[in-house]
Design an enzyme around this catalytic site. Structure first.
Site, short mmCIF file in Angstrom:
data_model
loop_
_atom_site.label_atom_id
_atom_site.label_comp_id
_atom_site.label_asym_id
_atom_site.label_seq_id
_atom_site.Cartn_x
_atom_site.Cartn_y
_atom_site.Cartn_z
CB CYS A 235 11.00 -0.69 1.42
SG CYS A 235 11.15 -0.03 -0.23
CD1 TRP B 37 -0.07 -1.50 3.12
CD2 TRP B 37 0.64 0.62 3.27
NE1 TRP B 37 0.76 -1.42 4.22
CE2 TRP B 37 1.20 -0.13 4.34
CE3 TRP B 37 0.95 1.98 3.17
CZ2 TRP B 37 2.04 0.44 5.29
CZ3 TRP B 37 1.80 2.54 4.12
CH2 TRP B 37 2.32 1.78 5.16
CG ASN B 38 5.14 1.29 0.70
OD1 ASN B 38 4.81 0.55 -0.23
ND2 ASN B 38 6.35 1.30 1.20
CD GLU C 31 9.90 -4.69 -8.59
OE1 GLU C 31 9.68 -3.76 -7.80
OE2 GLU C 31 9.03 -5.52 -8.91
CE LYS D 105 -3.58 -9.58 -1.82
NZ LYS D 105 -3.78 -8.19 -1.53
N PRO D 106 -3.47 -5.88 -5.90
CG PRO D 106 -5.08 -4.22 -6.27
CD PRO D 106 -4.75 -5.66 -6.58
CB ALA D 107 -2.01 -3.16 -0.66
N GLY E 223 6.60 -6.44 -0.45
CA GLY E 223 5.90 -6.35 0.84
C GLY E 223 6.84 -6.74 1.96
CD GLU F 58 12.61 -5.29 -5.29
OE1 GLU F 58 13.19 -4.77 -4.32
OE2 GLU F 58 13.14 -5.42 -6.41
CG LEU F 59 11.14 -9.56 0.70
CD1 LEU F 59 11.66 -10.85 1.29
CD2 LEU F 59 9.64 -9.66 0.40
P1 NAP Z 1 2.60 -7.03 3.63
O1 NAP Z 1 1.75 -7.15 4.82
O2 NAP Z 1 3.64 -8.08 3.38
O3 NAP Z 1 1.61 -6.94 2.38
C1 NAP Z 1 2.05 -6.79 1.05
C2 NAP Z 1 1.06 -7.44 0.13
O4 NAP Z 1 1.06 -8.84 0.38
C3 NAP Z 1 -0.39 -6.98 0.33
O5 NAP Z 1 -1.02 -6.93 -0.93
C4 NAP Z 1 -0.93 -8.09 1.22
O6 NAP Z 1 -2.34 -8.21 1.15
C5 NAP Z 1 -0.26 -9.28 0.60
N1 NAP Z 1 -0.29 -10.47 1.44
C6 NAP Z 1 -0.24 -10.57 2.79
N2 NAP Z 1 -0.31 -11.88 3.17
C7 NAP Z 1 -0.40 -12.60 2.03
C8 NAP Z 1 -0.50 -13.99 1.74
N3 NAP Z 1 -0.53 -14.92 2.70
N4 NAP Z 1 -0.59 -14.37 0.45
C9 NAP Z 1 -0.58 -13.45 -0.52
N5 NAP Z 1 -0.50 -12.13 -0.32
C10 NAP Z 1 -0.39 -11.70 0.94
O7 NAP Z 1 3.38 -5.65 3.59
P2 NAP Z 1 2.77 -4.19 3.77
O8 NAP Z 1 2.61 -3.89 5.21
O9 NAP Z 1 1.57 -4.00 2.89
O10 NAP Z 1 3.93 -3.32 3.13
C11 NAP Z 1 4.98 -2.85 3.88
C12 NAP Z 1 6.22 -3.73 3.70
O11 NAP Z 1 6.58 -3.73 2.34
C13 NAP Z 1 7.40 -3.18 4.45
O12 NAP Z 1 8.10 -4.21 5.06
C14 NAP Z 1 8.24 -2.55 3.35
O13 NAP Z 1 9.60 -2.44 3.65
C15 NAP Z 1 7.96 -3.47 2.21
N6 NAP Z 1 8.25 -2.81 0.93
C16 NAP Z 1 9.35 -3.21 0.24
C17 NAP Z 1 9.67 -2.57 -0.96
C18 NAP Z 1 10.87 -2.98 -1.74
O14 NAP Z 1 10.95 -2.63 -2.91
N7 NAP Z 1 11.82 -3.70 -1.17
C19 NAP Z 1 8.85 -1.55 -1.45
C20 NAP Z 1 7.75 -1.18 -0.71
C21 NAP Z 1 7.45 -1.83 0.48
P3 NAP Z 1 -3.24 -8.11 2.50
O15 NAP Z 1 -2.96 -6.78 3.07
O16 NAP Z 1 -4.61 -8.32 1.97
O17 NAP Z 1 -2.82 -9.17 3.45
#
Ligand code: NAP
Length: 490
Positions: free
Chosen positions: A296, A163-164, A470, A187-189, A240, A262-263
């Site tokens: 991130c 979502w960020n 990416e 699948k978007p957030a 995520g 990308e975590l």
């Molecule tokens: P998240 O909780 O991991 O969620 C990311 C995406 O994954 C959402 O669409 C979420 O959907 C989905 N998801 C969650 N559980 C899942 C499952 N079991 N199966 C499939 N999809 C699933 O992360 P977030 O809180 O949204 O984002 C913040 C994180 O992203 C931070 O750790 C940040 O550092 C990281 N990030 C990394 C980068 C990079 O390029 N390295 C860029 C941006 C953000 P739901 O919400 O519906 O569960």
């Protein structure tokens, strides 16, 4: 469901799509199930999107497979022409796309516009780069054979975004996938689906054929389960958290899919004694407080040489104290709301734990008087390595300051984490530039700069921040596979 009249006036209301996009059809879930999306700024409804069932996700995979036959056989120039139109239309609609982004995500409108511009940048850049998916001719082992290597689209791609950055994360996956000749189910957030749906609507107008881009919304485990287990999906690209990335990687093992992750990040930001302090403070404001710290690549541990600690801290406090917090659409706002109450609680917990351990609040430190999920931009002094703020990703507007003495010592502390996405440092010593850039265990290094990302640079991490890149030509490689062709009998 409708937007509040005062929060969103779109030039083209048709860009607010409250349906999924499967095989070129804008559709509701057959069950009629949907979920409401609320603005993080004031909890007003932004709209709703369908909750698709497993069968409907499977249908999206089938549609992507079907569309793949035509899309992959177009020439890169033909695909590029469609993508270039897509990029142009994104910019034509930038006001609406930025408004949608701010409504669902909360970030200041100026940041939303910059993000949408970046999305167009990814699409435009990969429209061109697709033409450079070069293979190789290998000298054959004898005169009767000719040996070549060709690059082919990997096939159907599953993508999951956070979502960020609800717009640029979508563009950063779709653009290289399409340029390579792949089709995609994204699948978007759940907090921010409308930016992805609007980008898909614009792609459709630009002439991207039905089924090439599919957007599915609904339960994460259900969609993730299908995208990771369906053998027709040949690659998963995920952005995520590290925890979810590990889970998806394990799920992909059964069908041996290509995976890019990308975590999370936990970026060190080091200011050496010989740094230009004003430049470093400005860099930190960008690296820490953009998107209210919810990036991130956010500076998460600020290491200051003991000789400049006080000078840097007082300059920083002056600037942070003046940051304007508010609704993303209010003029001049620099810090929007956090995405959720849970995000706010995490920030509060880190601050409380640090204070208990002896840290001092130099500015901010509590919920903002605006209420909701607004939080005061905060600087914490005298943080140590053992505190939560120095060990975990904060994802909020908190800058924890730590002291150091020696270059080797600070590099060792900076690397003492499972994460390895970005590292920043400020110095005027040329030798140190190379020692520190090479010494940091991260995928990205910012030297005397607080913002590094753009479409032609490879973005990605090492260690538990993931793998794959990416943007850049490396970003195209992620969607290509290598085929070796040996022609005999000459
Ligand atoms: P998240 O909780 O991991 O969620 C990311 C995406 O994954 C959402 O669409 C979420 O959907 C989905 N998801 C969650 N559980 C899942 C499952 N079991 N199966 C499939 N999809 C699933 O992360 P977030 O809180 O949204 O984002 C913040 C994180 O992203 C931070 O750790 C940040 O550092 C990281 N990030 C990394 C980068 C990079 O390029 N390295 C860029 C941006 C953000 P739901 O919400 O519906 O569960």
């Amino acid at each position: 469901m409708k937007f509040r009249d005062d929060s969103l006036r779109l030039n083209d209301p048709d860009l607010l799509r409250q349906k999924g996009f499967i095989g070129g059809v804008w559709c509701d879930a057959a069950s009629g199930d949907s979920m409401a999306i609320l603005s993080p700024a004031d909890a007003t409804p932004v709209g709703c999107v369908p909750m698709f069932a497993t069968g409907e996700i499977r249908e999206a995979v089938r549609a992507a497979q079907e569309a793949s036959r035509g899309w992959r056989t177009l020439t890169p120039r033909q695909r590029g022409a469609v993508m270039r139109r897509w990029a142009e239309l994104i910019l034509v609609n930038i006001d609406d796309l930025a408004s949608i982004l701010t409504a669902e995500q909360g970030k200041p409108l100026a940041e939303a516009r910059a993000e949408v511009t970046g999305s167009a940048g990814f699409v435009d850049w990969f429209a061109e780069e697709g033409r450079r998916a070069y293979g190789e001719v290998i000298p054959p082992p004898d005169g009767t054979r000719r040996t070549i290597v060709v690059r082919e689209p990997i096939g159907v791609v599953g993508a999951i975004t956070p979502w960020n950055f609800p717009s640029s994360m979508v563009a950063r996956k779709c653009a290289p996938a399409l340029a390579a000749g792949c089709t995609i189910i994204l699948k978007p957030a759940p907090q921010t689906p409308f930016s992805a749906l609007a980008l898909a609507a614009i792609a459709e107008r630009a002439g991207v054929p039905a089924g090439v881009i599919n957007i599915v919304t609904g339960d994460a485990a259900r969609i993730g389960g299908e995208l990771t287990c369906n053998p027709a999906v040949r690659k998963l690209s995920f952005t995520g958290s590290t925890a979810v990335g590990k889970l998806l990687m394990a799920q992909c093992a059964n069908t041996v899919k290509r995976v890019s992750l990308e975590l999370g990040g936990h970026a060190p930001f080091i200011v050496f004694a010989d740094a230009d302090l004003d430049m470093a403070v400005q860099g930190l404001i960008a690296a820490k407080f953009r998107n209210a710290g919810q990036t991130c690549v956010a500076a998460n541990r600020i290491y200051l040489h003991e000789s400049i600690y006080n000078a840097f801290a007082s300059k920083l406090v002056c600037l942070v104290g003046a940051l304007k917090v508010g609704h993303g659409t209010s003029p001049g706002v620099q810090i929007g709301p956090l995405i959720s109450e849970a995000a706010l609680r995490k920030v509060e917990l880190q601050i409380a734990e640090a204070i208990e351990g002896g840290a001092r609040v130099l500015c901010g430190g509590k919920r903002h008087q605006l209420g909701g999920t607004f939080f005061e931009p905060t600087v914490l002094g005298e943080v140590n390595d053992g505190m939560l703020a120095a060990r975990e990703e904060t994802f909020g507007p908190v800058a924890p300051l730590l002291r150091f003495r020696e270059e080797a010592e600070v590099l060792q502390r900076a690397n003492d984490t499972p994460y390895g996405l970005t590292g920043y440092f400020y110095t005027s010593d040329h030798g140190r530039v190379w020692r520190a850039a090479e010494g940091l265990e991260t995928g990205i290094v910012g030297v005397n700069v607080g913002v590094t990302a753009f479409e032609a640079a490879p973005f990605g991490g090492v260690k538990e921040s993931g793998f794959g890149r990416e943007g850049a030509r490396q970003g195209l490689d992620e969607y290509l596979t290598t085929k070796y062709v040996c022609v005999g009998g000459l």
